[in-house]
Design a protein around this motif. Structure first.
Motif, PDB file in Angstrom:
ATOM      1  N   SER A 283       2.221  87.403  13.273  1.00 14.99           N
ATOM      2  CA  SER A 283       2.994  86.571  14.211  1.00 14.99           C
ATOM      3  C   SER A 283       4.454  86.462  13.741  1.00 14.99           C
ATOM      4  O   SER A 283       5.392  86.514  14.546  1.00 14.99           O
ATOM      5  N   TYR A 284       4.616  86.326  12.418  1.00 17.68           N
ATOM      6  CA  TYR A 284       5.968  86.242  11.845  1.00 17.68           C
ATOM      7  C   TYR A 284       6.761  87.518  12.156  1.00 17.68           C
ATOM      8  O   TYR A 284       7.890  87.465  12.650  1.00 17.68           O
ATOM      9  N   PHE A 285       6.158  88.690  11.889  1.00 21.25           N
ATOM     10  CA  PHE A 285       6.859  89.956  12.126  1.00 21.25           C
ATOM     11  C   PHE A 285       7.143  90.155  13.625  1.00 21.25           C
ATOM     12  O   PHE A 285       8.220  90.641  13.994  1.00 21.25           O
ATOM     13  N   GLU A 286       6.199  89.770  14.477  1.00 21.32           N
ATOM     14  CA  GLU A 286       6.436  89.891  15.924  1.00 21.32           C
ATOM     15  C   GLU A 286       7.639  89.051  16.337  1.00 21.32           C
ATOM     16  O   GLU A 286       8.493  89.500  17.111  1.00 21.32           O
ATOM     17  N   GLY A 287       7.701  87.832  15.815  1.00 24.31           N
ATOM     18  CA  GLY A 287       8.827  86.952  16.126  1.00 24.31           C
ATOM     19  C   GLY A 287      10.151  87.511  15.645  1.00 24.31           C
ATOM     20  O   GLY A 287      11.164  87.466  16.350  1.00 24.31           O
ATOM     21  N   ARG A 288      10.141  88.089  14.438  1.00 22.52           N
ATOM     22  CA  ARG A 288      11.375  88.664  13.894  1.00 22.52           C
ATOM     23  C   ARG A 288      11.844  89.850  14.756  1.00 22.52           C
ATOM     24  O   ARG A 288      13.025  90.004  15.022  1.00 22.52           O
ATOM     25  N   LEU A 289      10.900  90.697  15.165  1.00 23.06           N
ATOM     26  CA  LEU A 289      11.286  91.866  15.972  1.00 23.06           C
ATOM     27  C   LEU A 289      11.864  91.443  17.320  1.00 23.06           C
ATOM     28  O   LEU A 289      12.801  92.059  17.832  1.00 23.06           O
ATOM     29  N   GLN A 290      11.318  90.386  17.895  1.00 26.94           N
ATOM     30  CA  GLN A 290      11.833  89.896  19.175  1.00 26.94           C
ATOM     31  C   GLN A 290      13.265  89.395  19.033  1.00 26.94           C
ATOM     32  O   GLN A 290      14.022  89.379  20.003  1.00 26.94           O
ATOM     33  N   ALA A 291      13.622  88.994  17.819  1.00 26.37           N
ATOM     34  CA  ALA A 291      14.961  88.438  17.580  1.00 26.37           C
ATOM     35  C   ALA A 291      15.973  89.516  17.199  1.00 26.37           C
ATOM     36  O   ALA A 291      17.033  89.210  16.656  1.00 26.37           O
ATOM     37  N   MET A 292      15.650  90.789  17.448  1.00 30.22           N
ATOM     38  CA  MET A 292      16.543  91.887  17.068  1.00 30.22           C
ATOM     39  C   MET A 292      16.936  92.747  18.275  1.00 30.22           C
ATOM     40  O   MET A 292      16.895  93.979  18.209  1.00 30.22           O
ATOM     41  N   PRO A 293      17.326  92.140  19.399  1.00 34.49           N
ATOM     42  CA  PRO A 293      17.638  92.972  20.579  1.00 34.49           C
ATOM     43  C   PRO A 293      18.812  93.915  20.344  1.00 34.49           C
ATOM     44  O   PRO A 293      18.940  94.946  21.016  1.00 34.49           O
ATOM     45  N   GLU A 294      19.668  93.564  19.374  1.00 25.00           N
ATOM     46  CA  GLU A 294      20.843  94.426  19.137  1.00 25.00           C
ATOM     47  C   GLU A 294      20.456  95.781  18.533  1.00 25.00           C
ATOM     48  O   GLU A 294      21.210  96.736  18.611  1.00 25.00           O
ATOM     49  N   PHE A 295      19.273  95.848  17.904  1.00 23.51           N
ATOM     50  CA  PHE A 295      18.811  97.135  17.373  1.00 23.51           C
ATOM     51  C   PHE A 295      18.045  97.845  18.491  1.00 23.51           C
ATOM     52  O   PHE A 295      16.834  97.728  18.606  1.00 23.51           O
ATOM     53  N   ASN A 296      18.769  98.549  19.311  1.00 33.52           N
ATOM     54  CA  ASN A 296      18.146  99.172  20.489  1.00 33.52           C
ATOM     55  C   ASN A 296      17.466 100.478  20.057  1.00 33.52           C
ATOM     56  O   ASN A 296      17.950 101.568  20.295  1.00 33.52           O
ATOM     57  N   LEU A 297      16.338 100.321  19.370  1.00 30.88           N
ATOM     58  CA  LEU A 297      15.655 101.471  18.761  1.00 30.88           C
ATOM     59  C   LEU A 297      14.219 101.501  19.286  1.00 30.88           C
ATOM     60  O   LEU A 297      13.483 100.515  19.137  1.00 30.88           O
ATOM     61  N   LYS A 298      13.847 102.607  19.892  1.00 30.58           N
ATOM     62  CA  LYS A 298      12.498 102.701  20.472  1.00 30.58           C
ATOM     63  C   LYS A 298      11.425 102.454  19.407  1.00 30.58           C
ATOM     64  O   LYS A 298      10.390 101.848  19.674  1.00 30.58           O
ATOM     65  N   LEU A 299      11.674 102.895  18.189  1.00 35.35           N
ATOM     66  CA  LEU A 299      10.704 102.714  17.108  1.00 35.35           C
ATOM     67  C   LEU A 299      10.360 101.234  16.933  1.00 35.35           C
ATOM     68  O   LEU A 299       9.190 100.880  16.751  1.00 35.35           O
ATOM     69  N   LEU A 300      11.361 100.357  16.995  1.00 33.71           N
ATOM     70  CA  LEU A 300      11.102  98.924  16.822  1.00 33.71           C
ATOM     71  C   LEU A 300      10.274  98.375  17.984  1.00 33.71           C
ATOM     72  O   LEU A 300       9.395  97.529  17.789  1.00 33.71           O
ATOM     73  N   GLN A 301      10.528  98.882  19.174  1.00 31.13           N
ATOM     74  CA  GLN A 301       9.722  98.465  20.322  1.00 31.13           C
ATOM     75  C   GLN A 301       8.270  98.921  20.150  1.00 31.13           C
ATOM     76  O   GLN A 301       7.321  98.184  20.448  1.00 31.13           O
ATOM     77  N   ASP A 302       8.095 100.147  19.652  1.00 25.84           N
ATOM     78  CA  ASP A 302       6.745 100.680  19.412  1.00 25.84           C
ATOM     79  C   ASP A 302       6.009  99.844  18.364  1.00 25.84           C
ATOM     80  O   ASP A 302       4.820  99.552  18.505  1.00 25.84           O
ATOM     81  N   ILE A 303       6.729  99.468  17.296  1.00 30.29           N
ATOM     82  CA  ILE A 303       6.101  98.658  16.243  1.00 30.29           C
ATOM     83  C   ILE A 303       5.702  97.299  16.812  1.00 30.29           C
ATOM     84  O   ILE A 303       4.602  96.806  16.552  1.00 30.29           O
ATOM     85  N   HIS A 304       6.581  96.702  17.615  1.00 35.65           N
ATOM     86  CA  HIS A 304       6.274  95.390  18.192  1.00 35.65           C
ATOM     87  C   HIS A 304       4.998  95.465  19.044  1.00 35.65           C
ATOM     88  O   HIS A 304       4.100  94.607  18.938  1.00 35.65           O
ATOM     89  N   GLY A 305       4.909  96.516  19.873  1.00 31.49           N
ATOM     90  CA  GLY A 305       3.710  96.693  20.704  1.00 31.49           C
ATOM     91  C   GLY A 305       2.463  96.898  19.858  1.00 31.49           C
ATOM     92  O   GLY A 305       1.389  96.363  20.161  1.00 31.49           O
ATOM     93  N   ALA A 306       2.611  97.640  18.757  1.00 34.82           N
ATOM     94  CA  ALA A 306       1.466  97.924  17.884  1.00 34.82           C
ATOM     95  C   ALA A 306       0.985  96.661  17.168  1.00 34.82           C
ATOM     96  O   ALA A 306      -0.220  96.455  16.996  1.00 34.82           O
TER      97      ALA A 306
END
Length: 214
Positions: free
Chosen positions: A152-175
């Motif tokens: 939950s912590y990592f999901e929250g952190r990833l949501q707070a990084m919209p400036e890093f427009n990197l598909k990899l981060l979106q994939d990790i969040h979904g995973a």
């Protein structure tokens, strides 16, 4: 957690390929975390040559995100301790390396990159842990995956990084959203099928972190 898995042939899990070179700082941070995790596996395997290579790789990646100076003494200490087969010292230096990287990033207000180092290390560690437990399932081994709050912590952190427009981060969040229900099982044991599924997910992400897309 690695010590709780009993007699494992850690040499099977050592990874020493260099991985691709990247320029995106978020990606370098994820890879740095993963490589530090590989260092712990190499220590478990008592593989001095790989430990030394990883020390140099960590230094190169740290330079890539502007915190190389804080890592240079650790990289040297890792090499010297590996030459002496002093595995306790190597492990301590790997710990200090990660702490130094994250402290240096926080000092220059790169907290988000610091969090990605942690995430990269967690993903690689989970990939190895699930590979070991899948090969020889035990409820105690699977219990080490019971970390829903961390997910939950990592999901929250990833949501707070919209400036890093990197598909990899979106994939990790979904995973991570896929993994959380598999580990959030209350007092029930995490079954072998869930461990295998988590391994498939983290292995896929590990490949995306270390390899350039074709």
């Amino acid at each position: 957690a690695l010590n709780k898995l009993g007699g494992v042939n850690w040499r099977e899990y050592v990874r020493n390929e260099k991985g691709a070179n990247f320029t995106e700082r978020p990606r370098i941070a994820l890879l740095l975390g993963a490589v530090i995790a590989d260092g712990f596996i190499a220590v478990q395997a008592e593989d001095a040559a790989t430990v030394k290579e990883i020390g140099q790789r960590v230094l190169a990646l740290a330079k890539g995100i502007g915190v190389g100076n804080s890592i240079t003494p650790h990289a040297k200490a890792i090499t010297e301790a590996a030459d002496k087969r002093n595995w306790v010292s190597v492990r301590q230096e790997l710990d200090r390396t990660q702490n130094s990287v994250q402290q240096a990033m926080n000092e220059v207000h790169d907290e988000k990159l610091s969090q990605l180092v942690s995430l990269g290390g967690w993903l690689r560690g989970t990939e190895i842990l699930t590979a070991v437990v899948t090969k020889r399932y035990s409820a105690d081994g699977a219990e080490l995956l019971h970390q829903p709050d961390l997910l939950s912590y990592f999901e929250g952190r990833l949501q707070a990084m919209p400036e890093f427009n990197l598909k990899l981060l979106q994939d990790i969040h979904g995973a991570l959203s896929e993994v959380r229900p598999l580990v959030d099982v209350g007092n029930a044991p995490i079954p072998a099928a869930s461990v295998k599924k988590i391994n498939e997910i983290t292995t896929r992400l590990g490949d995306q972190i270390t390899k350039k897309a074709p």
